[in-house]
Design an enzyme around this catalytic site. Structure first.
Site, PDB file in Angstrom:
ATOM      1  N   ASP A 180       0.916  -1.144   0.000  1.00 18.57           N
ATOM      2  CA  ASP A 180       0.000   0.000   0.000  1.00 18.57           C
ATOM      3  C   ASP A 180       0.950   1.186   0.000  1.00 18.57           C
ATOM      4  OD1 ASP A 180      -1.425   2.294   0.862  1.00 18.57           O
ATOM      5  OD2 ASP A 180      -3.032   0.993   1.542  1.00 18.57           O
ATOM      6  N   HIS A 181       1.105   1.836  -1.141  1.00 16.14           N
ATOM      7  CA  HIS A 181       2.207   2.804  -1.226  1.00 16.14           C
ATOM      8  C   HIS A 181       2.019   3.993  -0.276  1.00 16.14           C
ATOM      9  CE1 HIS A 181      -0.361   4.986  -4.120  1.00 16.14           C
ATOM     10  NE2 HIS A 181       0.418   6.035  -3.926  1.00 16.14           N
ATOM     11  N   HIS A 243      -5.808   2.832   0.934  1.00 16.06           N
ATOM     12  CA  HIS A 243      -5.100   4.000   1.475  1.00 16.06           C
ATOM     13  C   HIS A 243      -5.880   4.739   2.572  1.00 16.06           C
ATOM     14  CE1 HIS A 243      -2.901   3.001  -2.037  1.00 16.06           C
ATOM     15  NE2 HIS A 243      -3.605   3.712  -2.896  1.00 16.06           N
TER      16      HIS A 243
HETATM   17  O1  LIG Z   1      -3.303   3.711  -5.623  1.00 17.98           O
HETATM   18  C1  LIG Z   1      -3.643   4.715  -6.228  1.00 17.98           C
HETATM   19  O2  LIG Z   1      -3.144   5.891  -5.832  1.00 17.98           O
HETATM   20  C2  LIG Z   1      -3.106   6.992  -6.728  1.00 17.98           C
HETATM   21  C3  LIG Z   1      -2.877   8.220  -5.871  1.00 17.98           C
HETATM   22  O3  LIG Z   1      -1.627   8.075  -5.242  1.00 17.98           O
HETATM   23  P1  LIG Z   1      -0.806   9.361  -4.810  1.00 17.98           P
HETATM   24  O4  LIG Z   1       0.412   8.816  -4.166  1.00 17.98           O
HETATM   25  O5  LIG Z   1      -0.523  10.141  -6.056  1.00 17.98           O
HETATM   26  O6  LIG Z   1      -1.692  10.127  -3.892  1.00 17.98           O
HETATM   27  C4  LIG Z   1      -4.383   7.113  -7.527  1.00 17.98           C
HETATM   28  O7  LIG Z   1      -4.212   8.102  -8.528  1.00 17.98           O
HETATM   29  C5  LIG Z   1      -4.675   5.806  -8.192  1.00 17.98           C
HETATM   30  O8  LIG Z   1      -5.939   5.899  -8.859  1.00 17.98           O
HETATM   31  C6  LIG Z   1      -4.729   4.689  -7.199  1.00 17.98           C
HETATM   32  O9  LIG Z   1      -4.790   3.450  -7.899  1.00 17.98           O
END
Ligand SMILES: O=C1O[C@H](COP(=O)(O)O)[C@@H](O)[C@H](O)[C@H]1O
Ligand code: NDP
Length: 500
Positions: A180-181, A243
Site C-alpha cells: 500500500d504505497h 489508502h
Molecule cells: O493507488 C492509487 O493511488 C493513486 C494516488 O496516489 P498518490 O500517491 O498520487 O496520492 C491514484 O491516482 C490511483 O488511482 C490509485 O490506484
C-alpha cells in the site's frame, strides 16, 4: 560490501516493461544504490512478454532514471546489474529459463539465495505466478524468499481470500509483502511518531478531547488511460479500501507495546475490528458517492468521466467518495472520522485534520472573540509537515484573541525531498521489515467493510451522475454529510505548510 543494512538480493520484476516499473521501481532502486543502501551484491531480472535483450532492458532502465530526474552518476554501473528474460507468465515451460538465469546471477553476484519477486502486473496473474515460483523451483534456495504484491489485492472479500489462499500455497504470511504505497509516505509513517512520541498529543488522543478527524486525499488528475481498470474499481475500491482505511487505522489504533511488525500490524487490525459496519439503509446516511462532470482546471476545459476513454457513457462508477467512519471502542466512541477522496478535484492534496473539542468556556467572549478550534493538521502531500492551530493574544492594548499557527515542514528540516514511497518500501522488504505492508487480517477486514457499501451502490444506480464539476471539491452531499453533524470540511488546498 553487503551488510545487514545492505543485504544481498536478487529482485525479479514481473511486468518489467510496464508503467509502474518505469516510473517508480527503477528510479527507486537507483536512489537506494546512490545512497549506498544497495551493495554491489544485487541483481535484477526483468521479465515480460516482449522480446528484449539485456542491453535493451538496461537502456530502458537508464532512460527511466533520466526521466525521473536522476543524475548521470553511476547509472551505467547500476544498470549493468539488470538482466532481461522474455517470458509469458501463463506459459508453464518458460519459468525454467527464469530459474536458470536466477541461479547464474546468484553465483555471479553472491546473492546467498535471497530472492524478492515483485509482481508488477495485472492482478489476475498474481496467483499463477506465485504457484509457478514454487512448483518450478524458483523459491527453492537457501536464502530468504519474499513476494511483493501490487494492488489491487482482490476486488472484494471473496476474491481477495481466494487470491490469498492461492498465494499461501507457495509463500507464508511473513513472506508476503502487500504494497500500500501510502504506508511508504514519510508523513503517513510520521502519524505514529506524532502520536506516540509526544506527551502533548497522546493524552488528548481520544473522544474526551477530539471532536472529529478529517482525512482528505484529493486528486486533480482524472482517470487518464486507466478507464478499463477504473470502471470495475471506482474510488471506493481504488482508494478507500486501502489508502484511506489504512490512514484511519493509524490514527485510531492503540499504542503498540513495541514497534515490531507483529505488534504494529496487530494494533491496526484491532482498530479495524472496531470499525462499525455500514450496511443497508445506513450506507446512504453515512457515505456519499460522486462522479465528475465537465469542468475547468487551470483554465483548461476537461471532459466528464463518462466522456473518458474506455468508460461507459452511462457509467455508474464513482470517482469520488466521502464517508463517516466510527470506531466502536472506548477511545473513539462518538468521534466521527470523515474521509473523502476523488479525482478531478480542485487540488492534489492529502491532509489529515484533527479537530479538538472547544474548551468549556470562552473567557474572551466580551471582546466579541470567537475562539477558533485547535486543529492539528498533518500534511501528507504535496507539502510534508504539521501545523498546529492555536489561539493567542492579538498584539495591542485590548485582550483580544487571534488564531496562530505553529508549523513544521519536513522539507525545512531535512533540506531535501523525502524518499519516494516505493524507495522506502523496497528497502524495507530487502531488510525483511513488513511493518509498512498490510497483513492479510487488515486486508480482509477492510474488504468486508467495503463490500457492504458496494453491495448497496451496485444494486442502486446513482441517479444524479455526474454530480460534481471537474475542479471542485466534490458533490454538495459531501458537505451536507458533515453539516448534519455540526461540522464542515476544513480547507485542505495549500501550496505550502506556511500558508495553512
Ligand atoms: O493507488 C492509487 O493511488 C493513486 C494516488 O496516489 P498518490 O500517491 O498520487 O496520492 C491514484 O491516482 C490511483 O488511482 C490509485 O490506484
Ligand atoms: N502504474 C501505476 O502507477 C500503478 C500501478 N499499480 C499496479 O501495478 C501493477 C502494474 O501496473 P502497470 O505497470 O501500470 O501495468 P502495465 O500495463 O503498464 O504493465 C503490465 C506489464 O505486464 C506485462 N505483461 C502483461 N501480460 C503478460 C504476460 N502474460 N506475461 C508476462 N508479462 C505480461 C507487460 O509487458 P508485455 O506487454 O511486454 O508482456 C507489462 O510489463 C498493476 O497491478 C497495477 O494495478 C499500482 C499503483 C500505481
Amino acid at each position: 560490501m553487503k551488510t545487514s543494512e545492505t543485504p544481498a538480493s536478487l529482485i525479479m520484476i514481473f511486468g518489467a516493461t510496464g508503467d509502474l516499473a518505469k516510473r517508480k521501481l527503477f528510479p527507486s532502486l537507483y536512489n537506494l544504490y546512490q545512497k549506498g543502501k544497495l551493495s554491489e551484491n544485487f541483481a535484477v531480472i526483468g521479465t515480460a512478454r516482449r522480446e528484449w535483450s539485456h542491453e535493451t532492458f538496461q537502456s530502458h532502465v537508464y532512460d527511466s532514471i533520466k526521466s525521473a530526474g536522476g543524475e548521470n552518476e553511476g547509472i551505467d554501473q547500476f544498470a549493468s546489474h539488470f538482466y532481461y528474460q522474455a517470458h509469458d507468465v501463463t506459459d508453464s515451460d518458460s519459468y525454467l529459463g527464469l530459474k536458470k538465469l536466477a541461479d547464474q546471477l546468484d553465483k555471479k553476484y553472491e546473492l546467498e539465495g535471497n530472492r524478492i519477486f515483485y509482481l508488477s502486473m495485472a492482478p489476475e496473474f498474481f496467483g499463477t505466478i506465485a504457484s509457478h515460483l514454487k512448483t518450478d523451483g524458483l523459491t527453492d534456495t537457501k536464502g530468504y524468499k519474499r513476494l511483493i504484491i501490487e494492488k489491487p489485492f482482490g476486488h472484494n472479500y471473496p476474491s481477495a481470500k481466494e487470491l490469498n489462499d492461492q498465494l499461501r500455497h507457495s509463500f507464508s504470511e511473513e513472506e508476503i509483502y502487500r504494497i500500500d504505497h501510502y504506508l511508504g509516505k514519510a508523513m503517513v509513517q510520521n502519524i505514529q511518531v506524532i502520536r506516540f512520541a509526544n506527551a502533548l498529543f497522546e493524552p488528548l488522543w481520544n473522544n474526551r478531547y477530539i471532536s472529529n478527524i478529517q482525512i482528505t486525499s484529493s486528486e486533480v488528475l482524472g482517470v487518464e488511460e486507466r478507464g478499463g481498470y477504473y470502471e470495475k474499481s471506482g474510488a471506493l475500491r481504488d482508494m478507500v479500501q486501502n489508502h484511506m482505511i489504512q490512514m484511519a487505522a493509524l490514527l485510531a489504533m492503540e499504542p503498540p507495546i513495541n514497534l515490531s511488525t507483529e505488534e504494529v500490524r496487530s494494533e491496526k487490525g484491532r482498530a479495524l475490528k472496531s470499525l462499525r459496519p455500514v450496511e443497508g439503509d445506513e450506507v446512504e446516511k453515512n457515505f456519499v458517492r460522486g462522479q465528475y462532470g465537465k469542468g475547468t482546471i487551470d483554465g483548461k476545459e476537461l471532459p466528464g468521466y463518462r466522456e473518458e476513454a474506455n468508460v461507459d457513457p452511462a457509467s455508474n462508477t464513482e470517482t469520488f467518495v466521502a464517508g463517516k467512519l466510527l470506531f466502536d471502542n472506548f477511545r473513539w466512541a462518538g468521534v466521527p472520522f470523515y474521509i473523502r477522496t476523488g479525482k478531478r478535484m480542485s487540488s492534489k492534496d492529502t491532509k489529515i485534520v484533527v479537530q479538538f473539542k472547544d474548551i468549556p468556556m470562552n473567557l474572551y467572549y466580551k471582546a466579541k472573540n470567537e475562539l477558533a478550534p485547535n486543529l492539528l493538521v498533518i500534511h501528507i502531500q504535496p507539502d510534508e509537515g504539521i501545523t498546529l492551530h492555536l489561539n493567542a493574544k492579538r498584539i495591542g492594548q485590548e485582550m483580544e484573541t487571534t488564531p496562530v499557527k505553529l508549523n513544521f515542514s519536513n522539507k525545512g528540516l531535512h533540506g531535501m525531498n523525502t524518499p519516494e514511497a516505493y524507495e522506502k518500501l523496497m528497502y524495507d522488504c530487502m531488510k525483511g521489515d513488513a511493518t509498512n505492508f498490510t497483513h492479510w487480517d487488515e486486508v480482509s477486514l477492510s474488504w468486508k467493510f467495503i463490500d457492504n457499501i458496494s453491495a448497496v451502490w451496485e444494486t442502486k444506480k446513482a441517479d444524479d451522475y455526474p454530480n460534481y464539476a471537474s475542479g471542485t471539491m466534490g458533490p454538495k452531499a459531501s458537505d451536507e454529510l458533515l453539516e448534519k453533524d455540526g461540522f464542515f470540511w476544513w480547507p485542505v488546498t495549500s501550496l505550502d505548510v506556511k500558508d495553512y
